[in-house]
Design a protein around this motif. Structure first.
Motif, PDB file in Angstrom:
ATOM      1  N   VAL A 104       0.985  -1.663   0.127  1.00  0.00           N
ATOM      2  CA  VAL A 104       0.010  -0.018  -0.369  1.00  0.00           C
ATOM      3  C   VAL A 104       0.972   1.391  -0.234  1.00  0.00           C
ATOM      4  O   VAL A 104       0.497   2.338  -0.575  1.00  0.00           O
ATOM      5  CB  VAL A 104      -0.978   0.346   1.867  1.00  0.00           C
ATOM      6  N   ARG A 111       0.423   9.275  -4.395  1.00  0.00           N
ATOM      7  CA  ARG A 111      -0.838   9.670  -4.422  1.00  0.00           C
ATOM      8  C   ARG A 111      -0.213  10.875  -4.053  1.00  0.00           C
ATOM      9  O   ARG A 111      -0.680  11.920  -4.574  1.00  0.00           O
ATOM     10  CB  ARG A 111      -1.994   9.137  -3.425  1.00  0.00           C
TER      11      ARG A 111
ATOM     12  N   PHE B  41      -8.875   0.308   4.296  1.00  0.00           N
ATOM     13  CA  PHE B  41     -10.373   0.599   3.179  1.00  0.00           C
ATOM     14  C   PHE B  41     -10.879   1.741   4.381  1.00  0.00           C
ATOM     15  O   PHE B  41     -11.613   3.120   3.694  1.00  0.00           O
ATOM     16  CB  PHE B  41     -10.940   0.072   2.963  1.00  0.00           C
ATOM     17  N   ALA B  44      -8.872   4.868   3.585  1.00  0.00           N
ATOM     18  CA  ALA B  44      -9.478   5.531   2.254  1.00  0.00           C
ATOM     19  C   ALA B  44     -10.480   6.141   2.075  1.00  0.00           C
ATOM     20  O   ALA B  44     -10.945   7.629   1.928  1.00  0.00           O
ATOM     21  CB  ALA B  44      -9.174   4.528   1.187  1.00  0.00           C
ATOM     22  N   ARG B  48     -11.587   9.879   1.810  1.00  0.00           N
ATOM     23  CA  ARG B  48     -11.590  10.864   0.338  1.00  0.00           C
ATOM     24  C   ARG B  48     -13.514  11.673   1.557  1.00  0.00           C
ATOM     25  O   ARG B  48     -13.243  12.142   0.376  1.00  0.00           O
ATOM     26  CB  ARG B  48     -12.584   9.546   0.029  1.00  0.00           C
ATOM     27  N   VAL B 122     -15.514   4.725  -2.977  1.00  0.00           N
ATOM     28  CA  VAL B 122     -14.840   3.093  -3.210  1.00  0.00           C
ATOM     29  C   VAL B 122     -15.402   2.152  -3.889  1.00  0.00           C
ATOM     30  O   VAL B 122     -15.212   1.259  -3.969  1.00  0.00           O
ATOM     31  CB  VAL B 122     -14.248   3.067  -2.093  1.00  0.00           C
ATOM     32  N   GLY B 127     -15.635  -1.018  -7.378  1.00  0.00           N
ATOM     33  CA  GLY B 127     -14.331  -0.708  -6.271  1.00  0.00           C
ATOM     34  C   GLY B 127     -12.974  -0.839  -7.930  1.00  0.00           C
ATOM     35  O   GLY B 127     -11.909  -0.759  -7.501  1.00  0.00           O
ATOM     36  N   TYR B 130      -9.765   0.831  -7.195  1.00  0.00           N
ATOM     37  CA  TYR B 130      -9.188   0.524  -6.032  1.00  0.00           C
ATOM     38  C   TYR B 130      -8.835  -1.250  -6.547  1.00  0.00           C
ATOM     39  O   TYR B 130      -8.851  -1.728  -5.587  1.00  0.00           O
ATOM     40  CB  TYR B 130      -9.520  -0.155  -3.970  1.00  0.00           C
TER      41      TYR B 130
END
Lengths: 121, 149
Positions: A104, A111, B41, B44, B48, B122, B127, B130
């Motif tokens: 990751v 990013r 997740f 993230a 977001r 997401v 998805g 991702y």
């Protein structure tokens, strides 16, 4: 931002990811060597964080500054959090967690670079 | 399920509850990795969603609310799987089921009415932004809850 340094972080992270995957396959928990290497990578990420903020402060360009710092903080935070999460896991699952994190991290670094370049908002 | 106790390295011999017929903790062994992915997740989706709602909520309010829902579901699933007691197991099952419905529903909607889902969450495109992990994750989560029962 700081191209070669970011690239070095990505390469080191992917190498450590391979290492962790090998440990998963070999059914072994991470030993002192991988943990030390992770600490070195964490050091690079802290430098990345500080350097990024310094560069941002010295720039008057218009880009998503909050997101930039957010991604930098995430980069620096994931290894310590993962280390805490596997602190008493003695199986190969600990190596599995590290493998995920090292996979990751390059995404997060990319990013950071994208936000710096202003290509995403 | 007791016949599956020979899970080898992924089973957790340090937890005698497993032998006593109680559910095994969902946060050990492979569960460590699963919780890690859920945690990523959660982070993230939350980040977001916060950015979307703070900066451009008026552009697509429903999509951004779904985005926020996704974030909450990931947080709940992460914590519940990590805790792994009986109540948490139930909470995780509900959360992951909603996650499954959400990724399928939002995925479908984002294909049917793409202009309302400008890669908003997401779950958009099942998805696809991702690596389709959001589509696979609820299946793995439900499988793991069954497996550790």
């Amino acid at each position: 931002m700081t191209g070669p340094f970011a690239t070095a972080i990505i390469v080191v992270s992917l190498l450590l990811c391979c290492w962790a995957v090998v440990l998963v396959i070999a059914n072994r928990a991470p030993g002192r060597a991988l943990l030390s290497a992770s600490a070195v990578l964490e050091l690079l990420l802290v430098v990345f964080l500080v350097g990024g903020i310094v560069q941002m402060a010295g720039s008057d360009r218009d880009f998503a500054r909050a997101e930039f710092v957010g991604y930098l903080l995430a980069c620096a935070a994931v290894i310590p959090v993962a280390a805490w999460w596997v602190r008493d896991e003695k199986s190969r699952a600990a190596a599995g967690v590290l493998a995920v994190v090292f996979l990751v991290l390059p995404v997060l670094v990319i990013r950071v670079q994208q936000v710096w370049a202003g290509s995403v908002g | 399920m007791s016949s599956r106790s020979g899970l080898g390295p992924l089973a957790d011999p340090q937890h005698p509850e497993a032998a006593a017929g109680a559910p095994r903790p969902t946060g050990r062994g492979f569960g460590r990795v699963l919780v890690t992915v859920y945690g990523i997740f959660a982070l993230a989706a939350t980040a977001r969603s916060v950015v979307q709602i703070a900066t451009k909520f008026d552009e697509a309010p429903i999509a951004y609310l779904l985005s926020a829902l996704a974030a909450v579901i990931y947080i709940v699933a992460t914590v519940a799987l990590a805790r792994g007691d009986r109540t948490s197991r139930r909470v995780a099952t509900v959360a992951i089921t909603i996650e499954l419905v959400g990724v399928l529903g939002v995925g479908l909607l984002s294909l049917v009415i793409p202009h309302d889902f400008p890669s908003a969450s997401v779950w958009s495109g099942f998805g696809s932004g991702y690596g389709f992990i959001p589509l696979v994750l609820p299946f793995v989560g439900l499988w793991w809850l069954r497996r550790t029962r």
